[in-house]
Write a protein that holds these residues in place. Structure first.
Motif, PDB file in Angstrom:
ATOM      1  N   ILE A  29     100.950   8.955  24.615  1.00  0.00           N
ATOM      2  CA  ILE A  29     100.977   8.709  26.061  1.00  0.00           C
ATOM      3  C   ILE A  29     101.099   7.226  26.377  1.00  0.00           C
ATOM      4  O   ILE A  29     101.983   6.816  27.152  1.00  0.00           O
ATOM      5  N   LEU A  30     100.256   6.386  25.793  1.00  0.00           N
ATOM      6  CA  LEU A  30     100.285   4.959  26.105  1.00  0.00           C
ATOM      7  C   LEU A  30     101.599   4.297  25.677  1.00  0.00           C
ATOM      8  O   LEU A  30     102.186   3.545  26.473  1.00  0.00           O
ATOM      9  N   PRO A  31     102.101   4.522  24.451  1.00  0.00           N
ATOM     10  CA  PRO A  31     103.393   3.925  24.096  1.00  0.00           C
ATOM     11  C   PRO A  31     104.524   4.352  25.034  1.00  0.00           C
ATOM     12  O   PRO A  31     105.398   3.543  25.360  1.00  0.00           O
ATOM     13  N   ARG A  32     104.497   5.600  25.462  1.00  0.00           N
ATOM     14  CA  ARG A  32     105.547   6.070  26.371  1.00  0.00           C
ATOM     15  C   ARG A  32     105.426   5.409  27.741  1.00  0.00           C
ATOM     16  O   ARG A  32     106.437   5.037  28.352  1.00  0.00           O
ATOM     17  N   GLN A  33     104.213   5.248  28.216  1.00  0.00           N
ATOM     18  CA  GLN A  33     104.028   4.569  29.498  1.00  0.00           C
ATOM     19  C   GLN A  33     104.479   3.112  29.423  1.00  0.00           C
ATOM     20  O   GLN A  33     105.097   2.590  30.358  1.00  0.00           O
ATOM     21  N   ARG A  34     104.176   2.472  28.315  1.00  0.00           N
ATOM     22  CA  ARG A  34     104.623   1.085  28.144  1.00  0.00           C
ATOM     23  C   ARG A  34     106.149   1.000  28.099  1.00  0.00           C
ATOM     24  O   ARG A  34     106.741   0.071  28.673  1.00  0.00           O
ATOM     25  N   LEU A  35     106.769   1.969  27.428  1.00  0.00           N
ATOM     26  CA  LEU A  35     108.238   1.991  27.401  1.00  0.00           C
ATOM     27  C   LEU A  35     108.792   2.207  28.801  1.00  0.00           C
ATOM     28  O   LEU A  35     109.795   1.588  29.185  1.00  0.00           O
TER      29      LEU A  35
ATOM     30  N   ILE B 273     114.337  -2.403  42.329  1.00  0.00           N
ATOM     31  CA  ILE B 273     113.597  -1.537  41.413  1.00  0.00           C
ATOM     32  C   ILE B 273     112.222  -2.134  41.097  1.00  0.00           C
ATOM     33  O   ILE B 273     111.309  -1.408  40.691  1.00  0.00           O
ATOM     34  N   ALA B 274     112.059  -3.426  41.307  1.00  0.00           N
ATOM     35  CA  ALA B 274     110.738  -4.033  41.144  1.00  0.00           C
ATOM     36  C   ALA B 274     109.734  -3.375  42.085  1.00  0.00           C
ATOM     37  O   ALA B 274     108.553  -3.202  41.731  1.00  0.00           O
ATOM     38  N   LEU B 275     110.181  -2.988  43.263  1.00  0.00           N
ATOM     39  CA  LEU B 275     109.313  -2.301  44.206  1.00  0.00           C
ATOM     40  C   LEU B 275     108.967  -0.900  43.699  1.00  0.00           C
ATOM     41  O   LEU B 275     107.824  -0.446  43.818  1.00  0.00           O
ATOM     42  N   LEU B 276     109.946  -0.216  43.121  1.00  0.00           N
ATOM     43  CA  LEU B 276     109.689   1.106  42.551  1.00  0.00           C
ATOM     44  C   LEU B 276     108.737   1.000  41.359  1.00  0.00           C
ATOM     45  O   LEU B 276     107.859   1.860  41.172  1.00  0.00           O
ATOM     46  N   LEU B 277     108.892  -0.049  40.564  1.00  0.00           N
ATOM     47  CA  LEU B 277     107.952  -0.305  39.469  1.00  0.00           C
ATOM     48  C   LEU B 277     106.541  -0.517  40.016  1.00  0.00           C
ATOM     49  O   LEU B 277     105.562   0.018  39.473  1.00  0.00           O
ATOM     50  N   ALA B 278     106.436  -1.281  41.093  1.00  0.00           N
ATOM     51  CA  ALA B 278     105.121  -1.575  41.670  1.00  0.00           C
ATOM     52  C   ALA B 278     104.423  -0.310  42.154  1.00  0.00           C
ATOM     53  O   ALA B 278     103.229  -0.108  41.895  1.00  0.00           O
ATOM     54  N   THR B 279     105.152   0.564  42.860  1.00  0.00           N
ATOM     55  CA  THR B 279     104.518   1.783  43.366  1.00  0.00           C
ATOM     56  C   THR B 279     104.163   2.737  42.224  1.00  0.00           C
ATOM     57  O   THR B 279     103.119   3.397  42.264  1.00  0.00           O
ATOM     58  N   SER B 280     105.009   2.800  41.201  1.00  0.00           N
ATOM     59  CA  SER B 280     104.725   3.680  40.058  1.00  0.00           C
ATOM     60  C   SER B 280     103.539   3.162  39.260  1.00  0.00           C
ATOM     61  O   SER B 280     102.645   3.934  38.864  1.00  0.00           O
ATOM     62  N   ALA B 281     103.515   1.844  39.019  1.00  0.00           N
ATOM     63  CA  ALA B 281     102.406   1.261  38.263  1.00  0.00           C
ATOM     64  C   ALA B 281     101.102   1.366  39.048  1.00  0.00           C
ATOM     65  O   ALA B 281     100.038   1.630  38.471  1.00  0.00           O
ATOM     66  N   LEU B 282     101.175   1.172  40.374  1.00  0.00           N
ATOM     67  CA  LEU B 282      99.969   1.282  41.198  1.00  0.00           C
ATOM     68  C   LEU B 282      99.383   2.686  41.106  1.00  0.00           C
ATOM     69  O   LEU B 282      98.157   2.848  40.997  1.00  0.00           O
ATOM     70  N   TYR B 283     100.233   3.695  41.135  1.00  0.00           N
ATOM     71  CA  TYR B 283      99.737   5.069  41.031  1.00  0.00           C
ATOM     72  C   TYR B 283      99.072   5.304  39.671  1.00  0.00           C
ATOM     73  O   TYR B 283      98.005   5.931  39.593  1.00  0.00           O
ATOM     74  N   LEU B 284      99.696   4.801  38.594  1.00  0.00           N
ATOM     75  CA  LEU B 284      99.113   4.971  37.261  1.00  0.00           C
ATOM     76  C   LEU B 284      97.762   4.261  37.158  1.00  0.00           C
ATOM     77  O   LEU B 284      96.856   4.727  36.461  1.00  0.00           O
ATOM     78  N   LEU B 285      97.627   3.140  37.837  1.00  0.00           N
ATOM     79  CA  LEU B 285      96.360   2.417  37.808  1.00  0.00           C
ATOM     80  C   LEU B 285      95.283   3.140  38.613  1.00  0.00           C
ATOM     81  O   LEU B 285      94.103   3.144  38.241  1.00  0.00           O
ATOM     82  N   ILE B 286      95.665   3.765  39.724  1.00  0.00           N
ATOM     83  CA  ILE B 286      94.684   4.431  40.591  1.00  0.00           C
ATOM     84  C   ILE B 286      94.225   5.750  39.995  1.00  0.00           C
ATOM     85  O   ILE B 286      93.059   6.140  40.132  1.00  0.00           O
ATOM     86  N   VAL B 287      95.099   6.465  39.281  1.00  0.00           N
ATOM     87  CA  VAL B 287      94.762   7.829  38.825  1.00  0.00           C
ATOM     88  C   VAL B 287      93.441   7.940  38.078  1.00  0.00           C
ATOM     89  O   VAL B 287      92.635   8.836  38.414  1.00  0.00           O
TER      90      VAL B 287
END
Length: 611
Positions: free
Chosen positions: A196-202, A218-232
């Motif tokens: 899971i972690l290696p795939r998320q890093r990729l 796409i930096a904005l899309l990265l930000a929203t995706s990373a924010l969700y992963l951090l909040i979960v």
């Protein structure tokens, strides 16, 4: 071409018919569904093989890399005298990473099959890359949520028009699309906790690379995706930072040297694009849309099927068993769209990246409904409605393809000139070169340097004629003096794309051409003796003719007696047949004159006619 679409349509319908039949092997179903994505992308490419102005930079740059190569000595002179982007750099500089990759991968196939197929090959390579990304995403869905979800995803994705149509188009967005789709796939759950972690890093790394090299939003899309992963939470900030930094540095080390070489100045293209669009806000000059445009217009058109966003996605978000997966797919995407809606200039292609995850969320809902087919009459009706809606969506997408193929009259005019007229010259060609001028509309609707190719093999590096004079708008649609020549035997087609009004006003400018592709022939006919040898009709809207109209004539009558070529001619033939069957009634695309093909009447020909 006409035999391919029924084949793919049959494959699509077969897949739907066997979808709920357990007697068939699942492997057969999966194979049929997987073939839909690349098959449809190639069909869309063959039916609409030409490009528009938004794709101009990348398609011309790929041509130049294939033809002129990458010089290692006297670099500035060789690049500036041959590469198209030095004459027409566009509103903002774009990266050469995509064109270099396309040219490198395509070159062996171009050498084998012939340069006349180069544009198709180049676009097919891009389309198959995006197809592979979609199939890998579907494979990750299968691993995360089961085969049923993956199958419904493939069915829904195949029935949508825009992603399939644009997958092979050389927009910067479509170079980034495959990377973002792979990144979304990496964020899906995996049965092996160690993966899971290696795939998320990729996934983080892919988002960063796409943002730095191809499209800064796409930096904005990265930000929203990373924010969700951090909040979960599914990842920690300490785990997120290393792949971000490493990918950012790698992307810079790739983009800056390569693009500085081709542009012959220190350059990070996407930083310049971000400054131009987000900081200066100059993109608003291309149009401003209301804040809700993406939600009320773009997303419904991208997803096509109204059940997708009215029933299926809401089910995936609200049902307790589906909600965790649905939120993972939907929330980052919708948050990205909401924030990006603050940008005044909006286009549907700017949010293509969210189509796979939103479609996957709909697939969760579709699988939930179909799995309960036998439990109640409600689920039976919903499942049948879902199947019918998918079939209707596929028919609607096919209609959109046929209509959209009429938007490229410039490409069709150049193809007709190249394939049908250059061997029918009224007199011998002493120079072996046929100079052709294409106006702005022709260049914006399909004329490319690839379109001049008539040779059967990849041309070697050649010294182009001097490209002085002739300014331009910087749109990438126009051009300067004679550039881009490819030969058929001893005959060469030389393309001029001058836009400068002062140059075009000179009478002596037009004397150098044998053919002209023009939106308005009256601007040319007063500059000498010209004859119209063909007209390409393009899309002029949708025509609803419910009462008999047997006396309909050409647009203003000015094109009567002129040969209509291209797909517009096919539309007219189809319309005539249907009108005979319906008593003059017709509902369909309206074809109107777009590009006229003019041939100069030379003195010897004029004397022969007079005699």
């Amino acid at each position: 071409m006409t035999t391919i679409q029924p084949f793919v349509s049959g494959l699509f319908i077969l897949s739907l018919l066997i979808f709920l039949r357990p007697a068939f092997k699942m492997r057969l179903i999966d194979t049929c569904l997987s073939l839909l994505i690349p098959g449809l992308i190639l069909v869309h490419l063959l039916i609409a093989p030409y490009t528009k102005v938004e794709e101009s930079f990348n398609i011309q740059a790929t041509h130049d890399v294939l033809v002129y190569g990458t010089p290692t000595s006297d670099i500035n002179h060789k690049l500036s005298s041959s590469y198209d982007h030095f004459t027409f750099p566009g509103a903002v500089p774009r990266t050469f990473i995509g064109p270099v990759l396309l040219a490198g991968i395509s070159q062996p196939l171009v050498t084998i099959l012939g340069f006349e197929y180069a544009q198709l090959i180049v676009r097919a390579v891009l389309g198959l890359f995006n197809s592979a990304a979609l199939l890998i995403f579907a494979s990750n869905l299968r691993r995360a949520y089961g085969s049923g979800v993956a199958r419904w995803y493939l069915v829904l994705q195949a029935s949508q028009f825009h992603v399939i149509f644009y997958a092979s188009r050389t927009l910067p967005n479509m170079f980034a699309f495959g990377l973002t789709t792979l990144a979304f796939g990496m964020f899906l759950p995996h049965p092996n906790p160690k993966s899971i972690l290696p795939r998320q890093r990729l996934g983080i790394a892919l988002f960063v690379f796409a943002a730095v090299v191809f499209r800064s939003e796409i930096a904005l899309l990265l930000a929203t995706s990373a924010l969700y992963l951090l909040i979960v939470p599914a990842i920690s900030l300490e785990q997120l930072i290393p792949p971000f930094v490493i990918s950012f540095l790698v992307a810079l080390l790739v983009s800056v040297p390569v693009d500085s070489y081709f542009w012959q100045k220190p350059l990070w293209p996407e930083l310049w694009g971000f400054y131009y669009n987000a900081i200066l806000g100059i993109s608003s000059d291309w149009g401003v849309s209301p804040w809700h445009y993406y939600f009320t217009s773009a997303i419904p058109r991208l997803l096509v099927n109204p059940l997708t966003y009215m029933i299926l996605i809401p089910i995936s978000l609200r049902h307790p068993a589906l909600a965790p997966a649905g939120r993972r797919l939907v929330i980052p995407s919708l948050l990205f769209i909401a924030i990006y809606s603050l940008q005044p200039h909006k286009e549907a292609r700017f949010i293509f990246y969210v189509v796979p995850p939103l479609t996957a969320a709909a697939a969760l809902g579709a699988n939930f409904i179909s799995n309960r087919f036998s439990k109640s009459i409600v689920y039976k009706l919903l499942t049948l409605a879902l199947i019918v809606s998918v079939l209707v969506s596929f028919v609607a997408s096919s209609a959109m393809l046929l209509v959209s193929s009429l938007n490229y009259p410039g490409g069709e005019a150049l193809a007709y000139l190249r394939d049908n007229l250059i061997l029918q010259q009224p007199e011998p060609i002493s120079s072996g070169v046929i100079p052709v001028h294409a106006d702005v509309l022709a260049c914006m609707t399909g004329v490319t340097l690839f379109g001049t190719a008539t040779t059967s093999a990849l041309p070697s590096l050649h010294n182009p004629p001097n490209t002085g004079g002739g300014g331009g708008t910087g749109s990438g649609a126009g051009g300067s003096d004679l550039i881009g020549t490819h030969g058929r035997g001893s005959v060469k087609l030389a393309l001029d794309k001058t836009e400068d009004e002062t140059t075009l006003a000179r009478d002596d400018f037009w004397t150098r051409f044998d053919y002209i592709l023009s939106e308005d022939p009256q601007k040319v006919t007063n500059k000498g003796r010209w004859e119209t040898v063909g007209v390409v009709k393009g899309l002029g809207g949708v025509e609803v003719q419910l009462t008999p109209n047997p006396t309909e004539k050409g647009e203003g009558g000015e094109d009567e007696g002129v040969v209509v070529v291209g797909k517009g001619a096919l539309v007219e033939q189809l319309k005539q047949r249907i009108e005979k069957l319906t008593g003059g009634r017709w509902i369909g695309p309206r074809a109107v004159p777009r590009i006229y093909i003019l041939r100069r009447i030379k003195e010897s020909s004029r004397r022969a006619v007079d005699a």
